[in-house]
Design an enzyme around this catalytic site. Structure first.
Site, mmCIF file in Angstrom:
data_model
loop_
_atom_site.group_PDB
_atom_site.id
_atom_site.type_symbol
_atom_site.label_atom_id
_atom_site.label_comp_id
_atom_site.label_asym_id
_atom_site.label_seq_id
_atom_site.Cartn_x
_atom_site.Cartn_y
_atom_site.Cartn_z
ATOM 1 N N ASP A 28 -4.865 17.011 20.237
ATOM 2 C CA ASP A 28 -4.143 17.153 18.966
ATOM 3 C C ASP A 28 -5.000 17.994 18.042
ATOM 4 O O ASP A 28 -6.053 18.510 18.453
ATOM 5 C CB ASP A 28 -3.823 15.785 18.357
ATOM 6 C CG ASP A 28 -2.520 15.802 17.563
ATOM 7 O OD1 ASP A 28 -2.513 16.379 16.461
ATOM 8 O OD2 ASP A 28 -1.511 15.260 18.049
ATOM 9 N N HIS A 82 0.265 20.573 15.820
ATOM 10 C CA HIS A 82 -0.755 19.646 16.313
ATOM 11 C C HIS A 82 -1.840 20.392 17.097
ATOM 12 O O HIS A 82 -2.300 19.950 18.150
ATOM 13 C CB HIS A 82 -0.112 18.549 17.170
ATOM 14 C CG HIS A 82 0.805 17.655 16.389
ATOM 15 N ND1 HIS A 82 0.347 16.641 15.591
ATOM 16 C CD2 HIS A 82 2.161 17.655 16.259
ATOM 17 C CE1 HIS A 82 1.365 16.029 15.011
ATOM 18 N NE2 HIS A 82 2.484 16.630 15.388
ATOM 19 N N GLU A 105 7.171 18.268 14.781
ATOM 20 C CA GLU A 105 6.559 18.403 13.457
ATOM 21 C C GLU A 105 5.996 19.805 13.194
ATOM 22 O O GLU A 105 4.913 19.971 12.637
ATOM 23 C CB GLU A 105 5.484 17.329 13.263
ATOM 24 C CG GLU A 105 6.069 15.917 13.298
ATOM 25 C CD GLU A 105 5.059 14.818 13.084
ATOM 26 O OE1 GLU A 105 5.424 13.798 12.482
ATOM 27 O OE2 GLU A 105 3.912 14.963 13.546
#
Length: 629
Positions: A277, A331, A397
């Site tokens: 991440d 990420h 996201e």
């Protein structure tokens, strides 16, 4: 009394009538002690030394085990563990079997030293794995009590693998059968457990079920097994998983292995490894060794090729596939500093709230050719290490504001006829996803591979056109009432449920940024997880059972912003076991009917070294039916 007897029998010379009287007294005393011992064994079952003189036994009434005092007219008193095997649903087995199940009413004393395996090719990989499971079974039985409290003797047990099964190296895919049957009976003064399955994984599940039918009888100090048992069993959903994030905080290998062990006890079959991440890059890439060098928290917090191989092999032994996730284009951050070529944008941008959902921010630059070169190397390494039947590409996201902050990206968009509208940025996102997918297939030697993506802006109504349901499986992390679910089903996407309102296990703790509780509070209790039925979610969205083939299953997610190796067990267990029964059995009954079995299963987890959270005071386990609302 004992000292007096010893004294009487140790005198060298006893003369006259007095000698006969003393011998008579001594003999009478010995007889009385023997009689007292026999009466004690008769009424108290020869109570083991670790539970001296327990006055309690259990009997079954209305589906629960009730506690009562052992009195003179009680014959063959039962300990709690044995009562639970005969009382209530399916003999205390977790998860609940799905097919025909029948139990006798007899327990046989088992000799844990005499458990053997027959019906397999011991020279094959599958035969060796089955034997290793039998060895585990024997060790787990011996761990039920301390060695000095287990009385010797008992029947030998032969595990007989019958019928035809695939003897090649086992590979678990979405189409692999995990069904099995097991038949336990006594013949010729021996116990037999006949196991039948088409695959290694079904045989492994049968051995796990067998282990749950063996208990330590603490009233008699004996290992006992349920006899005259027949079970047909198999899962309702093929994908039954746990996601563990090891990038926000590093999770050590021992904890990962322990997680897989607990999964196997509950017949969960997929370990989704969120291995990188923006916070860290602990994966040891052979193509790009600078990734962990720059991105790991330390040199001691890297998953080496050897570590990954051990985890994967341990997963196979325990019936669990390991699927890696390389989340992109968002990420992304730590580990990419050395790459250059404007490969990332808005990494560690401030104020972070303007560019991402949590610090540190960071996204890949879709317009950089260097990005796809790096991705090909990472994909190649992961496909070689994990050999997965799915690949998780993340895809959640993504921040349009992040990309919009880069003049380099905006110049590229203008050159390609795009403006800076939201629609154009989604076209940019689709450009990345399409090119990343092609790169993955290239890394897989041109062979197509099913890809999993999270629900995101690409699954919105206006953008779903960019995704092909023949290529992509969608993992749903939004709520169970989100209309995205209906949109995906209508468009024939296969789905995996990880709706955060039931299946995010990091929820309900203090916020790690600021104050108050974290974003997805409240805490998800095991009861909520148990009731989170994929089929009910579909029905509530207006779909029927004919759409069941589109639901692969579910997955509980543990994100690690506030979790490390010290707390993984208690966050996952026993709550993940509730998910396991929901996906294996999809029972029509509610959690209330499963409560006593859940408490028992939690005890099993702890017995095997899993630091599972306590659900209730132990008093509730020993006094069933009294802890209710």
């Amino acid at each position: 009394m004992k000292a007096r007897i010893v004294k009487l029998f140790c005198r060298k010379r006893i003369r006259g009538p007095r000698r006969h009287v003393q011998l008579l007294v001594a003999t009478s005393a010995v007889i009385m002690m023997v009689l007292f011992f026999l009466i004690f064994v008769r009424f108290f079952g020869g109570v083991a030394s670790n539970n001296p003189g327990s006055p309690w036994y259990y009997y079954c009434e209305s589906g629960i085990c009730k506690k009562a005092e052992i009195i003179e007219n009680v014959t063959s008193p039962l300990c709690l563990g044995i009562c639970q095997l005969f009382c209530g649903e399916v003999g205390g087995i977790w998860p609940k079997p799905t097919g025909h199940t029948s139990f006798g009413n007899y327990m046989a004393k088992l000799n844990p030293y005499e458990i053997t395996l027959s019906g397999v090719d011991f020279g094959s990989i599958t035969g060796q794995l089955i034997q290793e499971n039998v060895n585990k079974l024997k060790q787990n039985i011996m761990n039920l009590a301390s060695i000095d409290t287990i009385k010797k003797g008992g029947y030998s047990l032969i595990l007989n693998i019958i019928g035809q099964f695939n003897n090649e190296a086992p590979i678990l895919t979405i189409n692999t059968s995990e069904n099995y049957t097991i038949n336990i009976y006594q013949k010729d003064n021996k116990l037999y457990a006949d196991i039948s399955s088409a695959t290694y994984f079904g045989i492994r599940h049968a051995i796990e079920t067998l282990s749950q039918l063996i208990v330590y009888d603490d009233l008699y100090g004996e290992i006992k097994i349920t006899r005259d048992v027949y079970i047909q069993d198999g899962p309702v959903f093929p994908y039954r998983g746990i996601l563990l994030d090891t990038a926000r905080n590093f999770i050590d290998k021992a904890t990962i292995l322990r997680t897989i062990e607990a999964m196997s006890m509950s017949k969960l079959n997929t370990f989704h490894w969120h291995i990188t991440d923006s916070h860290s890059f602990p994966y040891s890439s052979r193509t790009w060794p600078n990734m962990p060098r720059y991105g790991a928290y330390s040199s001691a917090k890297i998953y080496t090729e050897k570590d990954i191989k051990e985890i994967i092999n341990f997963g196979i032994l325990n019936g669990v596939r390991v699927i890696p996730e390389f989340d992109a284009p968002a990420h992304i951050g730590e580990g990419w500093q050395w790459v250059g070529h404007n490969s990332t944008v808005c990494f560690k941008a401030e104020p972070w709230q303007q560019y991402c959902v949590e610090p540190p921010c960071g996204q890949l630059n879709p317009t950089s050719e260097k990005v796809y070169e790096i991705l090909e190397g990472i994909y190649t390494d992961m496909l070689r290490d994990f050999q997965p039947d799915f690949f998780h590409m993340g895809g959640d996201e993504v921040s349009i504001k992040c990309w919009n902050s880069s003049n380099l990206i905006k110049d590229w968009m203008i050159d390609h006829g795009l403006d800076f509208s939201e629609t154009s940025f989604y076209k940019l996102w689709n450009y990345f996803q399409s090119k990343a997918y092609e790169t993955l297939i290239k890394a897989n030697n041109g062979n197509k591979l099913p890809v999993i993506l999270w629900t995101s802006g690409l699954t919105n109504e206006d953008n779903l056109q960019f995704l092909d349901p023949k290529k992509y499986i969608i993992q749903i992390w939004t709520t169970k009432t989100d209309n995205t679910i209906g949109r995906l089903i209508k468009n024939d996407f296969r789905v995996i449920f990880s709706n955060y309102d039931a299946l995010y296990l990091d929820c309900g703790f203090g916020a790690w940024i600021g104050e108050g509780n974290n974003w997805c509070a409240p805490y998800k209790a095991w009861q909520n997880i148990y009731e989170n039925s994929p089929m009910k979610i579909l029905e509530n969205q207006g779909f029927s059972k004919k759409h069941k083939h589109l639901v692969l299953g579910s997955e509980a997610a543990l994100w690690s912003e506030q979790v490390d190796s010290t707390s993984v067990d208690s966050r996952l267990w026993p709550r993940s076991a509730a998910l396991a029964e929901r996906l294996w059995s999809d029972p029509s009954s509610s959690w209330i009917h499963a409560e006593q079995r859940m408490l028992k299963h939690r005890e099993r987890l702890v017995q095997r070294g899993i630091l599972a959270d306590s659900l209730e005071p132990e008093w509730c386990l020993q006094n069933q039916g009294h802890c209710y609302l």
